[in-house]
Design an enzyme around this catalytic site. Structure first.
Site: not given
Ligand code: MUC
Ligand code: MG
Length: 377
Positions: A264, A292, A189, A240, A162, A215
């Site tokens: 997803k 998620q 991401d 995403d 992240k 992402e």
């Protein structure tokens, strides 16, 4: 056999540690168990995870959407009629997570009705997939320690880091993980957290460190910026939040703003996810099965879809963060061996709920509060 009604049970599971990222924080799994009932007693199940900062849905709104809209819409429908099911639940805008869970629960029911595992029903390409794990915000040293611990304990060798904070900390975190695990696949991401200038600085440096994809770097409105980055970078921009629905994916691919798509199942179920996959495959665009932060029931659905197709089983799927939960509702927890997870060879997706745990963790008043947004650490 006909669907009679859909039940929505809110519950709250503890995490070992909160997952933090640029758009929010997941401190507890304030999720909803969806159960689709039939006139012959078979029940299909799925899990919904509220993410208000992405979809606008809360635990309370998911419960009411399922009970007040989707349950009446599906009453009397044959659970094997997947296109009719998709049509019946399409008439409410937004509500992605509630719709996704209801649709997954009907597929689980279809698998049980036919006595076939959903990964076989969908395509049966493989039984198992390689696992990717998401590393949340912390100091670079702690993030590297997390990656090493997950690698040593579970053999996981693909990490989504992240980012979306100050470029200096994002670069330092990536460098620390790259030093600790030189051969692992790393991708990042930003969850829309960077401004354009930050994305330039951070993205260029992260590519030098060997990340394989970036992402959702920018605010969703900044399509011009996303297109510029997609042209500039040698690795794909992964869509995403910009690629939630099939029309989103068609638009973003046509505009050249993304070069890879995160699918997803939690938000597009199996029927819509399969349509998105077909569009990506026919456009020669790779996909990743995204997460998620699902619990066990949600992870089983993602896993079934990931295993079912050659285009998804061939790369790591984001099914590893089920490890972050301190407890779960499944009677038999999911396990990871040498970085791989196996779909269950039982009818449906293989969700068996421990009713004592459900009774313990269910909540009477579903949460409607806004999840806290992370600061930069
Ligand atoms: C991701 O890919 O963005 C963040 C929130 C959530 O529910 O999933 C994520 C992971
Ligand atoms: Mg993402």
């Amino acid at each position: 056999m006909r669907i009679t009604h859909v039940e929505a049970i809110p519950y709250s599971l503890p995490y070992k540690r909160a997952a933090r990222f640029a758009s929010g924080t997941v401190e507890r799994a304030d999720d909803v168990l969806v159960r689709v009932h039939t006139d012959d007693g078979l029940v299909g199940q799925a899990e919904a995870q509220p993410r208000p900062y992405t979809y606008g849905e809360t635990q309370a709104s998911i419960v009411s959407t399922v009970l007040d809209w989707f349950s009446p819409a599906l009453a009397g429908v044959d659970p094997l009629a997947s296109e009719l099911v998709a049509e019946r639940i399409s008439g409410r805008s937004g509500s992605n997570v509630a719709r996704g869970a209801v649709e997954l629960a009907v597929w689980d029911l279809a698998g049980k009705t036919l006595g076939v595992a959903c990964h076989m029903l969908l395509g049966g390409f493989s039984r198992e997939v390689s696992v990717a794990y998401m590393i949340g915000f912390d100091t670079p040293a702690v993030m590297a320690d997390d990656a090493v611990a997950v690698n040593e304990r579970h053999g996981i060798n693909a990490f989504k880091l992240k980012v979306g904070r100050d470029p200096a900390i994002d670069i330092a975190a990536c460098a620390a993980i790259r030093d600790a695990l030189p051969t692992s696949e790393l991708y990042v991401d930003a969850n829309r957290g960077w401004r354009y200038q930050d994305a330039l600085i951070a993205g260029d440096a992260l590519i030098e460190l060997g990340v394989s994809g970036i992402e959702e770097p920018l605010s969703l409105d900044d399509r011009v910026g996303r297109r510029r980055l997609a042209h500039r970078w040698s690795v794909p921009v992964i869509g995403d939040e910009s690629c939630i629905t099939l029309p989103d994916v068609v638009r973003e691919l046509a505009g050249g703003t993304v070069g890879m798509v995160s699918i997803k199942t939690a938000r597009t179920g199996f029927t819509m996810s399969r349509r998105i996959l077909a569009h990506c495959v026919s456009s020669s665009v790779p996909v990743v099965l995204g997460s998620q932060y699902e619990g066990g029931a949600g992870t089983l659905a993602t896993l079934a879809f990931a295993a079912a197709f050659s285009a998804t089983a061939g790369r790591p799927a984001e099914v590893g963060n089920v490890l972050d939960l301190a407890d779960d509702l499944l009677t038999e927890p999911l396990s990871i061996h040498q970085g791989r997870m196996e779909a269950r060879d039982v009818p449906g997706v293989g969700i068996e709920i421990d009713e004592d745990k459900l009774a313990h963790y269910r909540v009477d008043a579903p949460q409607d509060r806004r999840a806290p947004v992370s600061g930069t650490a």
